[in-house]
Design a protein around this motif. Structure first.
Motif, PDB file in Angstrom:
ATOM      1  N   LYS A 222       0.833  -1.208   0.000  1.00  0.00           N
ATOM      2  CA  LYS A 222       0.000   0.000   0.000  1.00  0.00           C
ATOM      3  C   LYS A 222       0.865   1.256   0.000  1.00  0.00           C
ATOM      4  N   ARG A 223       1.837   1.296   0.889  1.00  0.00           N
ATOM      5  CA  ARG A 223       2.698   2.484   1.010  1.00  0.00           C
ATOM      6  C   ARG A 223       3.506   2.722  -0.268  1.00  0.00           C
TER       7      ARG A 223
ATOM      8  N   GLU B 208       1.099   4.024  -2.959  1.00  0.00           N
ATOM      9  CA  GLU B 208       0.654   5.393  -2.659  1.00  0.00           C
ATOM     10  C   GLU B 208       1.775   6.400  -2.885  1.00  0.00           C
ATOM     11  N   ARG B 209       2.986   6.047  -2.512  1.00  0.00           N
ATOM     12  CA  ARG B 209       4.124   6.949  -2.745  1.00  0.00           C
ATOM     13  C   ARG B 209       4.340   7.206  -4.230  1.00  0.00           C
TER      14      ARG B 209
ATOM     15  N   HIS C 237      -0.582   6.421  -6.548  1.00  0.00           N
ATOM     16  CA  HIS C 237      -1.802   5.646  -6.778  1.00  0.00           C
ATOM     17  C   HIS C 237      -2.718   5.687  -5.558  1.00  0.00           C
ATOM     18  N   ARG C 238      -4.016   5.648  -5.799  1.00  0.00           N
ATOM     19  CA  ARG C 238      -4.980   5.430  -4.725  1.00  0.00           C
ATOM     20  C   ARG C 238      -5.071   3.926  -4.538  1.00  0.00           C
ATOM     21  N   VAL C 239      -5.130   3.485  -3.274  1.00  0.00           N
ATOM     22  CA  VAL C 239      -5.081   2.057  -2.977  1.00  0.00           C
ATOM     23  C   VAL C 239      -6.185   1.679  -1.992  1.00  0.00           C
TER      24      VAL C 239
END
Length: 127
Positions: A16-17, A20-21, A24-26
């Motif tokens: 996820k991290r 997102e970095r 992207h939306r997760v």
């Protein structure tokens, strides 16, 4: 947007991290059944799934996505520590790509960038 299906908390967090970095939306799910519900609800641009999960394996999740006319176009990355190089189980189930664990986030991000349609990719800026 990307749906991540992974039953291990630490790996789910890293996935996820990392995504997102990269902009992207997760949405995350801890098992295949929850992931399928999230995919039906959110209609993501891509799915990243583990293979060995409770309630529904990642391979069964691939098959369910490919069997659904509204979802079958979604690229699927299977991330697995249980598959061997050259193993066809993931591709036979409908996976677009297989990422063998352990992997570094850059390998995941390269695969995601290659599989995402250009118009749904993040701003094109990688951090």
């Amino acid at each position: 947007m990307i749906v991540v299906a992974e039953d291990h908390d630490d790996i789910r967090y890293v996935l996820k991290r990392s995504l997102e970095r990269a902009g992207h939306r997760v949405v995350v799910a801890a098992d295949g059944a929850s992931a399928l519900a999230a995919i039906r609800e959110h209609r993501p641009d891509l799915v990243v799934t583990d293979v060995d999960m409770p309630q529904m394996t990642g391979l069964d999740l691939c098959r369910a996505i490919r069997a659904d006319d509204d979802l079958r176009h979604i690229p699927i990355v299977v991330a697995s520590g249980s598959l061997m190089p050259g193993d066809r189980q993931a591709s036979d189930a409908g996976a677009s790509a297989t990422l063998l664990k352990p992997f570094v986030p850059a390998q995941l991000l390269d695969l995601v960038a290659a599989l995402l349609p250009q118009d749904s990719a993040a701003d094109g800026v990688k951090k």
